[in-house]
Design an enzyme around this catalytic site. Structure first.
Site, PDB file in Angstrom:
ATOM      1  N   LYS A  10       1.128 -24.187 -25.968  1.00 26.19           N
ATOM      2  CA  LYS A  10       0.966 -24.853 -27.273  1.00 26.19           C
ATOM      3  C   LYS A  10      -0.491 -24.783 -27.747  1.00 26.19           C
ATOM      4  O   LYS A  10      -0.759 -24.417 -28.877  1.00 26.19           O
ATOM      5  CB  LYS A  10       1.382 -26.331 -27.195  1.00 26.19           C
ATOM      6  CG  LYS A  10       2.813 -26.555 -26.758  1.00 26.19           C
ATOM      7  CD  LYS A  10       3.176 -28.033 -26.776  1.00 26.19           C
ATOM      8  CE  LYS A  10       2.397 -28.893 -25.791  1.00 26.19           C
ATOM      9  NZ  LYS A  10       2.672 -28.622 -24.366  1.00 26.19           N
TER      10      LYS A  10
ATOM     11  N   ARG B 187       5.494 -36.732 -28.338  1.00 26.73           N
ATOM     12  CA  ARG B 187       5.992 -36.498 -26.983  1.00 26.73           C
ATOM     13  C   ARG B 187       7.156 -37.426 -26.648  1.00 26.73           C
ATOM     14  O   ARG B 187       7.716 -37.319 -25.555  1.00 26.73           O
ATOM     15  CB  ARG B 187       4.875 -36.748 -25.974  1.00 26.73           C
ATOM     16  CG  ARG B 187       4.207 -35.481 -25.447  1.00 26.73           C
ATOM     17  CD  ARG B 187       3.113 -35.936 -24.508  1.00 26.73           C
ATOM     18  NE  ARG B 187       2.703 -34.973 -23.550  1.00 26.73           N
ATOM     19  CZ  ARG B 187       1.664 -34.142 -23.680  1.00 26.73           C
ATOM     20  NH1 ARG B 187       0.993 -34.099 -24.790  1.00 26.73           N
ATOM     21  NH2 ARG B 187       1.322 -33.332 -22.695  1.00 26.73           N
TER      22      ARG B 187
ATOM     23  N   ARG C  25      -5.077 -21.840 -15.592  1.00 22.87           N
ATOM     24  CA  ARG C  25      -5.695 -22.285 -16.843  1.00 22.87           C
ATOM     25  C   ARG C  25      -7.123 -22.774 -16.613  1.00 22.87           C
ATOM     26  O   ARG C  25      -7.394 -23.520 -15.680  1.00 22.87           O
ATOM     27  CB  ARG C  25      -4.856 -23.428 -17.427  1.00 22.87           C
ATOM     28  CG  ARG C  25      -5.553 -24.150 -18.576  1.00 22.87           C
ATOM     29  CD  ARG C  25      -4.613 -24.851 -19.489  1.00 22.87           C
ATOM     30  NE  ARG C  25      -3.802 -25.868 -18.851  1.00 22.87           N
ATOM     31  CZ  ARG C  25      -2.802 -26.484 -19.480  1.00 22.87           C
ATOM     32  NH1 ARG C  25      -2.493 -26.160 -20.702  1.00 22.87           N
ATOM     33  NH2 ARG C  25      -2.112 -27.409 -18.849  1.00 22.87           N
TER      34      ARG C  25
ATOM     35  N   ARG D 235      -8.746 -28.307 -15.569  1.00 23.38           N
ATOM     36  CA  ARG D 235      -8.385 -29.697 -15.877  1.00 23.38           C
ATOM     37  C   ARG D 235      -7.954 -30.428 -14.615  1.00 23.38           C
ATOM     38  O   ARG D 235      -7.201 -29.896 -13.813  1.00 23.38           O
ATOM     39  CB  ARG D 235      -7.228 -29.705 -16.889  1.00 23.38           C
ATOM     40  CG  ARG D 235      -7.669 -29.421 -18.288  1.00 23.38           C
ATOM     41  CD  ARG D 235      -6.503 -29.223 -19.222  1.00 23.38           C
ATOM     42  NE  ARG D 235      -5.430 -30.207 -19.067  1.00 23.38           N
ATOM     43  CZ  ARG D 235      -4.407 -30.293 -19.904  1.00 23.38           C
ATOM     44  NH1 ARG D 235      -4.327 -29.483 -20.951  1.00 23.38           N
ATOM     45  NH2 ARG D 235      -3.465 -31.184 -19.718  1.00 23.38           N
TER      46      ARG D 235
ATOM     47  N   ARG E 271       3.996 -34.197 -14.446  1.00 16.26           N
ATOM     48  CA  ARG E 271       3.996 -33.947 -15.893  1.00 16.26           C
ATOM     49  C   ARG E 271       5.280 -33.238 -16.318  1.00 16.26           C
ATOM     50  O   ARG E 271       5.816 -33.503 -17.400  1.00 16.26           O
ATOM     51  CB  ARG E 271       2.763 -33.116 -16.287  1.00 16.26           C
ATOM     52  CG  ARG E 271       1.481 -33.950 -16.237  1.00 16.26           C
ATOM     53  CD  ARG E 271       0.239 -33.098 -16.160  1.00 16.26           C
ATOM     54  NE  ARG E 271       0.055 -32.269 -17.325  1.00 16.26           N
ATOM     55  CZ  ARG E 271      -0.582 -31.103 -17.324  1.00 16.26           C
ATOM     56  NH1 ARG E 271      -1.086 -30.617 -16.210  1.00 16.26           N
ATOM     57  NH2 ARG E 271      -0.713 -30.435 -18.434  1.00 16.26           N
TER      58      ARG E 271
HETATM   59  P1  AMP Z   1      -2.044 -32.210 -22.878  1.00 19.23           P
HETATM   60  O1  AMP Z   1      -3.441 -31.710 -23.033  1.00 19.23           O
HETATM   61  O2  AMP Z   1      -1.246 -32.129 -24.154  1.00 19.23           O
HETATM   62  O3  AMP Z   1      -1.314 -31.583 -21.711  1.00 19.23           O
HETATM   63  O4  AMP Z   1      -2.173 -33.785 -22.554  1.00 19.23           O
HETATM   64  C1  AMP Z   1      -2.829 -34.232 -21.368  1.00 19.23           C
HETATM   65  C2  AMP Z   1      -2.414 -35.658 -21.074  1.00 19.23           C
HETATM   66  O5  AMP Z   1      -2.813 -36.508 -22.150  1.00 19.23           O
HETATM   67  C3  AMP Z   1      -0.917 -35.899 -20.936  1.00 19.23           C
HETATM   68  O6  AMP Z   1      -0.440 -35.593 -19.638  1.00 19.23           O
HETATM   69  C4  AMP Z   1      -0.820 -37.385 -21.263  1.00 19.23           C
HETATM   70  O7  AMP Z   1      -1.259 -38.186 -20.177  1.00 19.23           O
HETATM   71  C5  AMP Z   1      -1.850 -37.530 -22.387  1.00 19.23           C
HETATM   72  N1  AMP Z   1      -1.219 -37.278 -23.715  1.00 19.23           N
HETATM   73  C6  AMP Z   1      -1.495 -36.250 -24.567  1.00 19.23           C
HETATM   74  N2  AMP Z   1      -0.750 -36.335 -25.674  1.00 19.23           N
HETATM   75  C7  AMP Z   1       0.023 -37.433 -25.530  1.00 19.23           C
HETATM   76  C8  AMP Z   1       1.024 -38.056 -26.327  1.00 19.23           C
HETATM   77  N3  AMP Z   1       1.418 -37.527 -27.516  1.00 19.23           N
HETATM   78  N4  AMP Z   1       1.613 -39.175 -25.849  1.00 19.23           N
HETATM   79  C9  AMP Z   1       1.250 -39.719 -24.673  1.00 19.23           C
HETATM   80  N5  AMP Z   1       0.319 -39.193 -23.871  1.00 19.23           N
HETATM   81  C10 AMP Z   1      -0.289 -38.053 -24.278  1.00 19.23           C
END
Ligand code: AMP
Length: 224
Positions: free
Chosen positions: A13, A88, A127, A161, A172
């Site tokens: 994404k 999400r 990544r 990360r 996740r």
């Molecule tokens: P990402 O970079 O999109 O993989 O997000 C990393 C982490 O941020 C996720 O595993 C969640 O802990 C938190 N996070 C990001 N976006 C959301 C969201 N829309 N709702 C809840 N937690 C989020």
């Protein structure tokens, strides 16, 4: 253009959104990046979110809806946005629809990036992100090219990360299956979902996304 990019962690994404921004003239809005910035700055939000993120869990819906309301009110999001990592949950999707409706707006489409599990795991294991500019790379399939420097002219400062470790990745993926996958049906029923096979090279996936958008009448602005 107002789009959501939907898909499992590691489905691409963020990478695809970063590549699409220039083509479509609208910003990537990554809630993960916004939270990581808050963590790095040590704000109260960042301090509260860090433990949740490190555990692979989701930050509370009302917190996320507040972050999104503030971000989408910025002037650069007036022509549209590419939402990456949001919504999400069903509550976030309902909240987003309500916020947009208050402004007389709606989403144009939701692009589902469909990726096999083995590819997801390989993508997350390799990544790396640049600490300074936030660009996302992959050690094998998309390393920084020679001469591809960060905005400040120095080489990219790559890091992994903390939530890309094996145990958190497993968590996740489980959270995605339970909380986020129901959004596929949710948007399908609204007739908004565009399925894209997101296994393959970056250019192949780019081309499939653009083909799906063209079919739906959402050509890049540069093509009118
Ligand atoms: P990402 O970079 O999109 O993989 O997000 C990393 C982490 O941020 C996720 O595993 C969640 O802990 C938190 N996070 C990001 N976006 C959301 C969201 N829309 N709702 C809840 N937690 C989020």
């Amino acid at each position: 253009m107002r789009l959501v990019l939907l898909g499992a962690p590691g489905s691409g994404k963020g990478t695809q959104a970063q590549r699409m921004q220039a083509r479509h003239g609208v910003p990537q809005v990554s809630t993960g990046d916004l939270l990581r910035e808050a963590v790095a700055r040590g704000t109260p939000l960042g301090r509260a979110a860090k433990a949740v993120m490190d555990a692979g869990q989701l930050v509370a819906d009302d917190v996320m809806l507040g972050i999104i309301r503030e971000r989408l009110a910025q002037p650069d999001a007036a022509p549209g946005f590419l939402l990456d990592g949001f919504p999400r949950t069903i509550a976030q999707a309902d909240g987003l629809a309500g916020q947009l409706a208050d402004l007389g707006l709606s989403l144009d489409a939701v692009v589902l990036l469909d990726v096999n599990l083995d590819v997801l795991l390989r993508r997350m294991a390799g990544r790396r992100s640049c600490r300074r500019c936030g660009r996302v790379f992959h050690v094998e399939s998309n390393p920084p090219r020679p001469g591809d420097l960060c905005a400040d002219g120095r080489p990219h400062d790559l890091f992994q990360r903390p939530d890309d470790n094996e145990q958190t990745v497993r968590e996740r993926l489980a959270v995605y299956a339970e909380r986020t996958q129901p959004l596929i049906d949710y948007y399908e029923r609204k007739g908004m979902l565009l399925h894209v096979d997101a296994n393959g090279t970056l250019n192949e996936v780019d081309e499939r996304i653009e083909a799906a958008l063209r079919k739906r009448g959402q050509a890049p602005f540069s093509q009118g």
